[in-house]
Structures are given as C-alpha cells and as structure tokens.
Design a protein around this motif. Structure first.
Motif, short mmCIF file in Angstrom:
data_model
loop_
_atom_site.label_atom_id
_atom_site.label_comp_id
_atom_site.label_asym_id
_atom_site.label_seq_id
_atom_site.Cartn_x
_atom_site.Cartn_y
_atom_site.Cartn_z
N ASP A 122 75.69 -0.23 27.81
CA ASP A 122 74.63 -0.03 26.83
C ASP A 122 73.65 1.02 27.32
N CYS A 185 57.83 -7.38 16.93
CA CYS A 185 59.27 -7.30 17.18
C CYS A 185 59.88 -8.70 17.28
N THR A 189 62.68 -10.27 14.72
CA THR A 189 64.03 -10.63 15.18
C THR A 189 64.30 -12.11 15.00
N ASP A 194 66.08 -6.54 11.96
CA ASP A 194 66.05 -5.48 12.98
C ASP A 194 66.57 -4.21 12.33
N LYS A 196 68.95 -1.35 13.50
CA LYS A 196 69.88 -0.79 14.47
C LYS A 196 69.46 -1.09 15.91
N ARG A 197 69.06 -2.34 16.13
CA ARG A 197 68.75 -2.92 17.45
C ARG A 197 67.49 -2.33 18.08
N TYR A 199 64.27 -3.30 17.63
CA TYR A 199 63.31 -4.33 18.03
C TYR A 199 63.84 -5.17 19.20
N VAL A 200 65.10 -5.54 19.13
CA VAL A 200 65.65 -6.35 20.22
C VAL A 200 65.68 -5.55 21.52
N THR A 201 65.90 -4.23 21.43
CA THR A 201 65.89 -3.39 22.62
C THR A 201 64.50 -3.36 23.25
N GLU A 204 63.98 -6.54 25.12
CA GLU A 204 64.76 -6.58 26.36
C GLU A 204 64.08 -5.74 27.46
N ARG A 223 70.42 3.42 20.14
CA ARG A 223 71.09 2.54 21.09
C ARG A 223 72.59 2.67 20.90
N THR A 225 76.47 1.63 22.40
CA THR A 225 77.30 0.77 23.24
C THR A 225 78.68 1.39 23.37
#
Length: 417
Positions: A122, A185, A189, A194, A196-197, A199-201, A204, A223, A225
C-alpha cells in the motif's frame, strides 16, 4: 559472477519481521527497513571477501532496494536532474558531510523509481484530481477543510493543488484543527462513508503522526494497492508516502529525498514545493512485456533501469534464459535456483540472495524451482512496457473537462449559453 553482501537500514518505519524472514534469518525484534544492493557510496555492496562492488563493476546507474514498511514513510519527493545537480553542488560547497542528518542531496543524480510488490503493498502516490480532492475536503465539513476547499476551487488544477500544499506547509493547521478533521473522518467511516479510502488512510496515519500536517495532505493523494507481481513507476517530482508492505525497488542510483512530514528526519518543505512546481511527472502502473514464456519485463522507459522477473521449474526441459544485459544485479525472490553464465560458472541462490553479473558473464540462465528478479540497464532493444497513468496529465484532464462542458452546452441548446 559475484555473490553479494549488502547493507541494511534500520529506520523506525521498517518491519521487524518481513526482511529477516525474506533473507532466511531469525527476526531479533528490531525494525529492518531497507537492504541496499548496488554501488551507491553511502552503502555499497561487497563480495564475500569484503571488496566493494564498485571496484569490480564501476558505478552502476541503478540501485536495487528491498523495502519493508510496517508504518508510513515520510511525505516526500525526489528531485529532477537539474535540482539534484544544483542542490548537491551547494551542499558540497557548504561543507555539509554526506551522512549529516540535515543533508538533503547525497549525490548529483535524479531519482525516478519503480516499486515491484513482493507482498500486498500500500502506498500514497501523486495528487488526486481537483474534483476528488474537493469532495474529500468538503465532506469533512470543518472550518479548516472548508477554507482549503474554497482556496482550491478558486485555483483548480495541478498548480492550485501545489499552491494549497505550500499553504499547508507554510501555515500548518493547529493541533485542534487536525483533531477536528480526524474526528470527522472517524464519524464518516463509522457510517460507511469514504472517498477512495481518503478518510481511512488519514486515520491510519494518525495512529503514528496525529498532529502532523501530513495527515491532511495524505487525503489529497491517491491510495494505490499493488498485489504481488505488480509494479508502479514514480517519476521525479511525484509526492508519495509508502504505507505498508514488502517490495523490491529499482531506481536511479540516488538517495536524494526532500521531506515535508510524517517523519522525525530533517524536513525541507520549501524544497519539496519547489520540486513539485517543476511540473507533473509520470505516475503509472507498469504493464509487463513477455520475454519467452517464463519472464516478464517491467521497463518504464527510463535510461537507468529495467526489471525482468523470471520463473523456473524442475519440470522445464530447458534452462530458463534471462534477458541479455551488461551489468546486472540478480535477486532470488522465491525458491532455490542455480544461475549459470556463458562459461558454465554456477552459483546457487536461495530466496534473498543477490548476485552481480557483468558483461563478461555473457548470457545467463537459471535452473531449479524459483523466481529471480534481474535489474539491468535497458538498451535500444529492450521492449518498453505499457504505462497506465494513475492520474492523466493535468493538461489532458483540462482538455477533457472543456470538451465535456462544450458538449453539455450543445446538448442543452441556446438557452444554456
């Protein structure tokens, strides 16, 4: 051919297990972030007798790294040729030691690079399109993110995004403002919302750098992967931050990094913005081209490097030929193989082993059951893989946007004018 001994780097973002296990060693609980394979003066490889690879091979134009991230790397870019030459000359004239913590330019070279995933990998790479960044910022609905969205809406496109980053680095949000954005965020979530990730990014990264402006900037980045066996090319000037996973990196032989956050290392935010301001560089997945039926060549059309990944099996009737090359570095990425040169010299390689082969070794083949990655300098005969842009160039996006707008006006008729 020479069996190589390589230096490792124990940066705090490294994995305690991934590289030791890849090398067949017992983890000792300390992070191992990188293994350098090449002739870069900061950590040159040697042969079994301790002789520097540079004495045998001269200076290689490429550097191979085994990289294992267990937490985010710094928010960074690599300079182009002109910036590298200028920056290196200035720091040399100032007498800053090469290994000084505040040294930015370790050599006069640019640093395009390619990441080949060995596990799920990632990373954050390059800016999202303007419209997507606006959706991310507006969705958080905080005073700070609304203001950022207003500024970007007033100055859209790549230059406006760079200007926004410059603003964030020059006048970082307060700890409370970052905390408010992160709370938004988290709330979104938890509702399954979200973009395309993004907020979760941010959440993290905040586990490690909760007060860093890089948390906000991270939401402006794509982001990506990569699955094992996939590769991505990052041209100079591409902002990025690898997040987690094990990969083989091939790059121009350089260690020039301009950082602006998510690290305890020396920062150069002005240098990073200046590097971004040189223009949008290529950011793309690299589609491999076949060589025979057992080799995939990842060649992103740069002068310094290409990567060929070859498999062999005891079930093959013939030995597996490797693509021709001059100076080559081989890394066994799985199983156990025997590499054979044109004179019949043989070296056994297990996973994690590396070997240098020169022009005098001629054509190479491998046998056994395993996989070998060969880094080498491409020639005019090397087939360039198809590059699939992750974000189309700014000018192309603007052209498409104008075409859509024009068509929309036509569809709605004279009343729309």
């Amino acid at each position: 051919m020479l069996r190589l001994v390589n230096a490792s780097r124990g940066y705090d973002w490294g994995s305690t297990a991934d590289i030791p296990r890849f090398l067949g060693e017992v983890p000792d609980g300390k992070p191992v972030a990188e293994v350098w394979i090449g002739t870069h003066p900061l950590a040159p490889s040697t042969d079994d007798d301790g002789t520097s690879l540079q004495e045998a091979a001269g200076e290689l134009p490429f550097l191979v790294k085994l990289l294992a991230a267990d937490r985010p790397l710094s928010l960074q870019v690599h300079p182009n040729r002109a910036m590298a030459r200028e920056g290196f000359a200035a720091e040399e004239a100032a007498g800053i030691p090469l290994d000084a913590p505040d040294r930015t330019y370790k050599d006069p070279h640019h640093k395009p690079e390619m990441a080949y995933a060995l596990t799920t990998f990632d990373t954050l790479v390059g800016f999202r399109p303007t419209a997507e960044i606006l959706r991310v910022l507006i969705g958080l609905n905080t005073t700070m993110t609304r203001k950022l969205a207003e500024n970007l809406n007033a100055s859209p496109g790549f230059p406006g995004i760079v200007k926004l980053v410059e603003q964030l680095l020059a006048e970082p949000p307060s700890v409370d403002e970052i905390a408010e954005a992160l709370a938004s965020c988290r709330e979104l979530t938890e509702q399954g919302i979200d973009i395309k990730r993004a907020y979760v990014t941010a959440l993290e990264i905040a586990d490690y750098y909760p007060e860093d402006v890089g948390v906000i900037i991270s939401m402006m980045l794509n982001r990506l992967t990569l699955q094992p066996g996939e590769a991505a090319f990052l041209g100079t000037g591409i902002i990025h931050s690898h997040l987690k996973g094990l990969c083989l990196e091939v790059m121009a032989s350089s260690d020039n990094v301009l950082r602006a956050g998510l690290t305890s290392k020396s920062l150069d935010p002005a240098g990073l913005v200046r590097c971004l301001g040189t223009g949008m560089s290529r950011l793309a997945r690299v589609t491999p081209e076949p060589f025979g039926f057992s080799t995939s060549i990842f060649s992103p059309d740069v002068d310094e490097f290409a990567l060929a990944v070859s498999q062999c099996s005891d079930g093959y009737r013939d030995h597996t030929p490797l693509p021709p090359g001059g100076k080559r570095i081989l890394v066994c990425t799985g199983g156990e193989v025997v590499v054979v040169n044109s004179a019949g010299e043989r070296i056994v390689m297990a996973r994690g082993d590396s070997v240098y082969a020169g022009p005098e070794d001629g054509a190479l083949t491998i046998e056994g059951t395993g996989e070998v990655a060969q880094a080498y300098q491409p020639t005019s005969d090397t087939v360039v893989g198809e590059l699939i842009d992750l974000v189309p160039p700014y000018e192309e996006r603007m052209k498409r946007s104008e075409q859509r707008l024009t068509q929309d006006r036509r569809d709605r008729g004279p009343s729309a004018r």
